[in-house]
Each structure stands twice: as C-alpha cells, then as structure tokens.
Design a protein around this motif. Structure first.
Motif, mmCIF file in Angstrom:
data_model
loop_
_atom_site.group_PDB
_atom_site.id
_atom_site.type_symbol
_atom_site.label_atom_id
_atom_site.label_comp_id
_atom_site.label_asym_id
_atom_site.label_seq_id
_atom_site.Cartn_x
_atom_site.Cartn_y
_atom_site.Cartn_z
ATOM 1 N N ALA A 142 0.832 -1.209 0.000
ATOM 2 C CA ALA A 142 0.000 0.000 0.000
ATOM 3 C C ALA A 142 0.862 1.253 0.000
ATOM 4 O O ALA A 142 0.598 2.215 -0.739
ATOM 5 N N LEU A 143 1.917 1.256 0.811
ATOM 6 C CA LEU A 143 2.798 2.428 0.856
ATOM 7 C C LEU A 143 3.598 2.574 -0.430
ATOM 8 O O LEU A 143 3.858 3.699 -0.896
ATOM 9 N N LEU A 144 3.978 1.438 -1.046
ATOM 10 C CA LEU A 144 4.706 1.502 -2.313
ATOM 11 C C LEU A 144 3.841 2.117 -3.401
ATOM 12 O O LEU A 144 4.315 2.915 -4.221
ATOM 13 N N MET A 145 2.545 1.771 -3.435
ATOM 14 C CA MET A 145 1.642 2.383 -4.405
ATOM 15 C C MET A 145 1.555 3.891 -4.193
ATOM 16 O O MET A 145 1.540 4.671 -5.157
ATOM 17 N N ALA A 146 1.516 4.328 -2.945
ATOM 18 C CA ALA A 146 1.453 5.758 -2.652
ATOM 19 C C ALA A 146 2.701 6.481 -3.141
ATOM 20 O O ALA A 146 2.617 7.587 -3.692
ATOM 21 N N ILE A 147 3.843 5.865 -2.970
ATOM 22 C CA ILE A 147 5.096 6.487 -3.428
ATOM 23 C C ILE A 147 5.126 6.562 -4.948
ATOM 24 O O ILE A 147 5.532 7.574 -5.538
ATOM 25 N N TRP A 148 4.704 5.513 -5.635
ATOM 26 C CA TRP A 148 4.681 5.515 -7.098
ATOM 27 C C TRP A 148 3.738 6.588 -7.639
ATOM 28 O O TRP A 148 4.044 7.255 -8.614
ATOM 29 N N ARG A 149 2.593 6.765 -6.990
ATOM 30 C CA ARG A 149 1.599 7.715 -7.498
ATOM 31 C C ARG A 149 1.955 9.157 -7.153
ATOM 32 O O ARG A 149 1.600 10.073 -7.888
ATOM 33 N N ARG A 150 2.649 9.366 -6.043
ATOM 34 C CA ARG A 150 2.937 10.724 -5.593
ATOM 35 C C ARG A 150 4.349 11.192 -5.929
ATOM 36 O O ARG A 150 4.545 12.366 -6.223
ATOM 37 N N SER A 151 5.316 10.282 -5.832
ATOM 38 C CA SER A 151 6.728 10.642 -6.057
ATOM 39 C C SER A 151 7.103 11.882 -5.260
ATOM 40 O O SER A 151 7.474 12.925 -5.818
ATOM 41 N N PRO A 152 6.991 11.851 -3.919
ATOM 42 C CA PRO A 152 7.257 13.049 -3.118
ATOM 43 C C PRO A 152 8.709 13.487 -3.219
ATOM 44 O O PRO A 152 9.627 12.666 -3.192
ATOM 45 N N SER A 153 8.899 14.799 -3.344
ATOM 46 C CA SER A 153 10.253 15.347 -3.449
ATOM 47 C C SER A 153 10.839 15.686 -2.090
ATOM 48 O O SER A 153 12.055 15.826 -1.952
ATOM 49 N N GLU A 154 9.996 15.850 -1.076
ATOM 50 C CA GLU A 154 10.462 16.162 0.264
ATOM 51 C C GLU A 154 10.007 15.077 1.240
ATOM 52 O O GLU A 154 9.195 14.218 0.901
ATOM 53 N N LYS A 155 10.521 15.147 2.450
ATOM 54 C CA LYS A 155 10.202 14.139 3.457
ATOM 55 C C LYS A 155 8.727 14.207 3.827
ATOM 56 O O LYS A 155 8.168 15.274 4.030
ATOM 57 N N VAL A 156 8.080 13.030 3.901
ATOM 58 C CA VAL A 156 6.674 12.926 4.243
ATOM 59 C C VAL A 156 6.543 12.222 5.587
ATOM 60 O O VAL A 156 7.235 11.232 5.854
ATOM 61 N N LEU A 157 5.661 12.729 6.439
ATOM 62 C CA LEU A 157 5.386 12.089 7.722
ATOM 63 C C LEU A 157 4.320 11.009 7.523
ATOM 64 O O LEU A 157 3.221 11.299 7.063
ATOM 65 N N VAL A 158 4.662 9.760 7.831
ATOM 66 C CA VAL A 158 3.743 8.626 7.672
ATOM 67 C C VAL A 158 3.310 8.165 9.058
ATOM 68 O O VAL A 158 4.130 7.671 9.844
ATOM 69 N N HIS A 159 2.017 8.312 9.354
ATOM 70 C CA HIS A 159 1.491 8.002 10.685
ATOM 71 C C HIS A 159 0.726 6.684 10.655
ATOM 72 O O HIS A 159 -0.067 6.430 9.737
ATOM 73 N N SER A 160 0.905 5.856 11.673
ATOM 74 C CA SER A 160 0.236 4.556 11.771
ATOM 75 C C SER A 160 0.000 4.237 13.241
ATOM 76 O O SER A 160 0.401 5.002 14.129
ATOM 77 N N ASP A 161 -0.652 3.101 13.490
ATOM 78 C CA ASP A 161 -0.761 2.631 14.865
ATOM 79 C C ASP A 161 0.446 1.764 15.201
ATOM 80 O O ASP A 161 1.397 1.700 14.431
ATOM 81 N N GLN A 162 0.396 1.082 16.333
ATOM 82 C CA GLN A 162 1.536 0.270 16.757
ATOM 83 C C GLN A 162 1.323 -1.212 16.483
ATOM 84 O O GLN A 162 1.770 -2.079 17.228
ATOM 85 N N GLY A 163 0.610 -1.514 15.382
ATOM 86 C CA GLY A 163 0.439 -2.901 14.988
ATOM 87 C C GLY A 163 1.754 -3.554 14.618
ATOM 88 O O GLY A 163 2.737 -2.878 14.271
ATOM 89 N N SER A 164 1.769 -4.873 14.666
ATOM 90 C CA SER A 164 3.023 -5.596 14.406
ATOM 91 C C SER A 164 3.541 -5.354 12.999
ATOM 92 O O SER A 164 4.755 -5.407 12.759
ATOM 93 N N GLN A 165 2.637 -5.086 12.042
ATOM 94 C CA GLN A 165 3.073 -4.831 10.677
ATOM 95 C C GLN A 165 3.874 -3.531 10.593
ATOM 96 O O GLN A 165 4.823 -3.414 9.806
ATOM 97 N N TYR A 166 3.481 -2.533 11.393
ATOM 98 C CA TYR A 166 4.122 -1.219 11.336
ATOM 99 C C TYR A 166 5.332 -1.112 12.263
ATOM 100 O O TYR A 166 6.113 -0.169 12.146
ATOM 101 N N THR A 167 5.487 -2.047 13.170
ATOM 102 C CA THR A 167 6.660 -2.037 14.045
ATOM 103 C C THR A 167 7.721 -3.022 13.586
ATOM 104 O O THR A 167 8.718 -3.216 14.288
ATOM 105 N N SER A 168 7.522 -3.626 12.427
ATOM 106 C CA SER A 168 8.482 -4.605 11.916
ATOM 107 C C SER A 168 9.742 -3.908 11.416
ATOM 108 O O SER A 168 9.753 -2.712 11.101
ATOM 109 N N HIS A 169 10.806 -4.665 11.328
ATOM 110 C CA HIS A 169 12.078 -4.134 10.835
ATOM 111 C C HIS A 169 11.967 -3.728 9.366
ATOM 112 O O HIS A 169 12.543 -2.705 8.955
#
Length: 383
Positions: free
Chosen positions: A265-292
């Motif tokens: 899902a995040l890869l699709m967002a990067i492909w569609r937006r191609s941000p030129s500056e740093k973006v703040l990505v907010h999530s909960d503390q689920g195991s998927q988002y706390t993974s290495h």
C-alpha cells in the motif's frame, strides 16, 4: 500521469472495470488519471483473452475444488475433536450433540461422522421431552424465580433451601448443575481497578499530534488496516490517505494480514505521488508497522515515521473515519461471496467513486481529486 508507475494489482482491478463492470475505456482512464493507450495495453495483458487470465482461471478452479475438499476434511476432523467420545454414547446423546452444533456444521455432515441417519435425527426433534427433561425444566423455572427474587445474589445452597421450603424434592448437586448450565451464580466480591505503574512503551513518538489539516499535499500521510467479511474468509485492506485532501493514494488487499500488505500500500502511494520532500507517515503500533522491514522501507524512501499512542484510536482518526465511510456506504450494504468480488467492489468505491466523485466536508464539499486540482490551479495563478 503517463510517466507514473502503477503496481500490477492496480492494473488488474482497472481492467475489471472495463471487462466486467462495463465501463468505457475512456471513462475509466479519465477517472483513474491514466491514458487510454495504457489502459488498452493493460486489457491486452490482463483481460479475459490473455493467456495469463486463462491460466489463472484454471488455477482458480482447481484451488476452489481443493478448498472445498479441505473444508470437508477439516469439518470432519473438528466434529470428531469436539464430540469427545460422543460416538460411543447412546443415540439420544449424539442427537443432542448435533442439535447443539447445527449452527456450526451441516447436520448431514455430523450425521455421517457420528454414524446416524438424518431421518432418525429429524424424527427425534419432533418427539416431546422425556419425563426427566420436563422435571428439570420445571425445577429450572423455580430456580430462576427464586434467584430473581433474591436480586440475583443467591447461590445454589440458598436456592436449594428455598426449594425445600416449597416442598420440592431434589438434590443440592442437581440445583448446582442446573444453575451452572444457565449461568446463574451468587453475587461475589469485586476487586478495585489497579492503577497503572511504570512508563508507557513508546516505539515511535506521535509526531503527527493530531494535526489532521496540513497546508499542502504530501506533507502527512496516515495508514491503517481493516478487514472485510466474505464467505471465503476475511479480506484485509490497507490504505494510505493524504491528510491534505483525504485522498486514498495507496491501497492493497490480501487474504492474510502480513507486513507485505502495508508495504504494498505504501509503495503504491510512493509511485503515485513521487514526493520530493520528506513525508510524515502516521500509523498505529500494529506488528506490521513495528516490523524491521517497515522501518527499513521508510528510511530507504526518505519517509518519517509517526505512531499513535498504544490503544488510542483517536490519534489515527482520519484513517478510522475512511474505513467507517467505506463500510457504511458500501460494505454493509453488500454480501460478498468471494474475496475477488469484494476486491472489485472496494476498488470501484475507492478509485471510481471516493477519490473522484464523493464530496468531503473538510474539502469544502469537493472530491479529493477536485480539491487537489483547484489547489494546483491556485499555485499556478500565484506564480
């Protein structure tokens, strides 16, 4: 938009809007922000006439057959496991087991496993209660009456005394069994809630701090996971939403809730937006988002992580709000037979309706795409 890269999952769902939903190529291309040339190329590669589609269809048919066989074997295994020796019991106890579990497994499947003919079971259902069962029901009615009259505080010993005073002949153990089966128990003491001690475990600080209204696109994104119920099982949906316009810029749907779900899902967002500056990505503390792998992916693409406080859903309210809209306006009004059916319907809601047409209160009643378009027009007029 022609130089943007789209993941294969996006292309397949876009083709289905033309081949299965009946929308025109021009209309779908216009709503998705791509070219008709690209869409025709996707149809040629992923459409019904492609060899890849035919191979996938044959594979899907075989998978469905194997799933059906696996379901049958699993049900028979679970029936044996739960019956716990019922097969060796009298027939009436096997009938009672089937009646108690008919909402879990098919009746004929249980009859086959327990060596019972279905006609015998249905005949047993029509028979009146035995004399002992009538006696138990009569006692249970008195027990409930005395228990309610006590304000729900009496235990089986006091209820037994009440029954004896009424002239009923029964055993104290019988009263205990009947009350336990109905979930009736005495009023017991309670423990005061203990205060929390120690420091809270913080994986990543909440840098978003509920600032849900940035002044430009690609400043703050939020992401979360939800689940969609189908007859095949759960379909898990991960989305990435740009807080500026509330536009869903990335999504992924899979049958398992793994780290690949949120990474795609995040890869699709990067492909569609191609941000030129740093973006703040907010999530909960689920195991998927706390993974290495999640942390590594963010660093590789120059993204900054932010996480909600543990157990606080309000810190990620925008993502929760989108899921609430999706389920209220689409999912709750449908019954999905397969995950594929749910996937198509959710794609249509997100890409064809929500992003392009649905008016949003925080966007001055404009759709997310139209809101971003007018923002870009204002920038051009200023410069």
């Amino acid at each position: 938009m022609s130089n943007k890269r789209y993941p294969e999952e996006f292309k397949v769902e876009a083709v289905k809007q033309v081949t299965e939903k009946g929308h025109s190529v021009a209309d779908v291309a216009n709503r998705l922000g791509t070219t008709t040339h690209s869409l025709y190329a996707w149809i040629k590669r992923y459409g019904p006439d492609s060899s890849q589609y035919q191979a996938k269809s044959d594979e899907s048919a075989e998978i469905r057959r194997l799933k059906k066989e696996l379901q049958r074997v699993t049900e028979e295994r679970d029936i044996f496991k739960k019956s716990r020796g019922v097969l060796r019991k009298p027939v009436r106890l096997r009938y009672a087991f089937i009646k108690a579990n008919q909402a879990v497994w098919p009746v004929r499947r249980m009859c086959k496993v327990l060596s019972i003919h279905p006609s015998g079971y249905y005949a047993w259902l029509k028979q009146p209660d035995s004399r002992q069962e009538k006696r138990r029901k009569y006692l249970l009615g008195l027990i409930k009456q005395f228990w309610l009259e006590s304000g729900g505080v009496y235990g089986y010993r006091k209820i037994y005394s009440d029954l004896r005073d009424e002239g009923e002949c029964c055993g104290i153990n019988q009263v205990h069994r009947l009350m336990k089966r109905e979930g009736l128990q005495s009023q017991r003491g309670y423990r005061k809630p203990r205060p929390k001690v120690g420091t809270e475990n913080v994986v990543v600080a909440n840098k978003l701090a509920r600032e849900f209204n940035p002044t430009a696109p690609n400043q703050s994104w939020v992401t979360d996971i939800t689940y969609i119920k189908t007859h095949e099982g759960w379909l898990y949906l991960a989305v990435v939403v740009d807080l500026f316009s509330r536009r869903v810029i990335g999504w992924s749907m899979k049958s398992r809730i793994t780290k690949e779900l949120v990474l795609d899902a995040l890869l699709m967002a990067i492909w569609r937006r191609s941000p030129s500056e740093k973006v703040l990505v907010h999530s909960d503390q689920g195991s998927q988002y706390t993974s290495h792998d999640w942390d590594k992916f963010l660093k590789q693409h120059g993204l900054e992580s932010s996480m909600s406080r543990r157990g606080n859903c309000h810190d990620n309210a925008v993502a929760e709000s989108f899921f609430q809209l999706l389920k209220r306006e689409r999912v709750k009004r449908k019954i999905y037979s397969t995950r594929e059916e749910a996937r198509m319907d959710i794609f249509e809601y997100v890409e064809i309706f929500y992003n392009v047409k649905r008016r949003h209160g925080s966007n001055n009643q404009l759709s997310p795409v139209e809101y971003e378009k007018r923002y870009e027009e204002r920038l051009i007029s200023v410069y």
